[in-house]
Scaffold this motif. Sequence first.
Motif, PDB file in Angstrom:
ATOM      1  N   LEU A 183       0.813  -1.215   0.000  1.00 52.07           N
ATOM      2  CA  LEU A 183       0.000   0.000   0.000  1.00 52.07           C
ATOM      3  C   LEU A 183       0.847   1.267   0.000  1.00 52.07           C
ATOM      4  O   LEU A 183       0.341   2.369  -0.212  1.00 52.07           O
ATOM      5  CB  LEU A 183      -0.935  -0.003   1.222  1.00 52.07           C
ATOM      6  N   GLY A 184       2.150   1.104   0.268  1.00 55.68           N
ATOM      7  CA  GLY A 184       3.055   2.241   0.248  1.00 55.68           C
ATOM      8  C   GLY A 184       3.010   3.105   1.491  1.00 55.68           C
ATOM      9  O   GLY A 184       3.590   4.202   1.515  1.00 55.68           O
ATOM     10  N   THR A 185       2.348   2.619   2.535  1.00 57.62           N
ATOM     11  CA  THR A 185       2.233   3.393   3.781  1.00 57.62           C
ATOM     12  C   THR A 185       2.997   2.766   4.932  1.00 57.62           C
ATOM     13  O   THR A 185       3.132   3.374   5.990  1.00 57.62           O
ATOM     14  CB  THR A 185       0.763   3.503   4.212  1.00 57.62           C
ATOM     15  N   GLY A 186       3.461   1.541   4.730  1.00 54.15           N
ATOM     16  CA  GLY A 186       4.014   0.787   5.842  1.00 54.15           C
ATOM     17  C   GLY A 186       2.891   0.230   6.692  1.00 54.15           C
ATOM     18  O   GLY A 186       1.736   0.665   6.617  1.00 54.15           O
ATOM     19  N   GLY A 187       3.216  -0.748   7.504  1.00 54.80           N
ATOM     20  CA  GLY A 187       2.210  -1.357   8.367  1.00 54.80           C
ATOM     21  C   GLY A 187       2.871  -2.266   9.370  1.00 54.80           C
ATOM     22  O   GLY A 187       3.990  -2.740   9.162  1.00 54.80           O
TER      23      GLY A 187
END
Length: 301
Positions: A183-187
Motif C-alpha cells: 500500500l506504500g504506507t508501511g504497516g
Amino acid sequence: MIHGILNVYKEQGYTSHDVVAKLRGITKQKKIGHTGTLDPDAEGVLPICLGSATKICSLLTDRSKTYRTVLLLGQTTDTQDVSGNCLESQSVSHLTESQVKEAILKFEGEYEQVPPMYSALKVNGKKLYELAREGKTVERSARKVVIHDIKIEKIELPRVWMEVSCSKGTYIRTLCNDIGGVLGTGGCMEKLKRTRVGELSIENSLTLGEIQNHMEEGTLNEILLPVDHFFRKYRKITVGKEEERFLYNGNSFFIPHLKEKPDDKELVRMYNREGNFIALYRYSGKTERFETEKMFLNDRQ
C-alpha cells in the motif's frame, strides 16, 4: 508420568517457554514440550505435549493455524509489531477501503515471505532475535508460505481487523508489514490472537490457572487429550499376546488372524490387549508385515 496433549490458552505476558516452565511446576513433570512459539504480547491456542506426546510436537507444529489480528497501517517498526521501535510513520488519509481490501486479498494463496529478524529462527546456531538485539541484521532467504484465507472483519483506518488462516511457518507480523509495503504506507501488527492449531480451537482451550485447578482436583484426565487423538483417521489394530512382545520392542511382525489386510504402505494405530495405544506402524503388502513408524508407549512406561 502423564501422557497427552493440553490445549492451553496462552495469556499475554507469557513466553511459550514460560508456559512450559509453569506446567512443569503444576504437573511435577519435566517431560513437556510446546508446539510452536507465540510472542509474549500474543495470546491464544498453544498446544502443550506431555510425556510420550512430546514425540508429536513437530506434527502439531506442521498443522495449519488461524489467527485474529489487527493491522495498523502507516507505521513501520523494527519488530514488525507495535512493541518495536518506530522506523517510519506515514499518512493513510489517501487510502480507501477498497484499495486496502484489494491489497490484503492479493496475499491469499502462496507467497514468498522473508522471516523477520526478531524471530526464533537460527542462523549459524544463533537465533535471529539474539542477533537483532545486538544491532545486527543478516540476510534471510524468503520461504514459501500459504495464506489459505483472509476474512476482513472491519476497517477503520488506519486499523484493519482480520482473520487469517495460514500454513506453518507464516509470520503474521511479516504479513502485516508486507501489506503495508504494497500500500506504500508501511504497516505493522497491533494485536494477535491464535484461535486454532489444526483441530484444536480457542473455544476448548484452558488457562494455566484452570489447568492447575484440574490438577489439584485430580481431574486432569478430563481435559488431557490422549496421544492417539491426532491419529484417529488411521485404522486401529489390537494385537494378540504373541504380537505384543514384538510391538513393545518396535520389531516388525505379521498378524496371522487379521481378517482384513490394510493397503500397502498404509499407516495404522497399534494397541495392546489392554487397549493402550503403543505405536504407529506401516503395513508392507509385499511382506505382509507391519513395520515400525513411530513408538509412543512401551511396557516399561
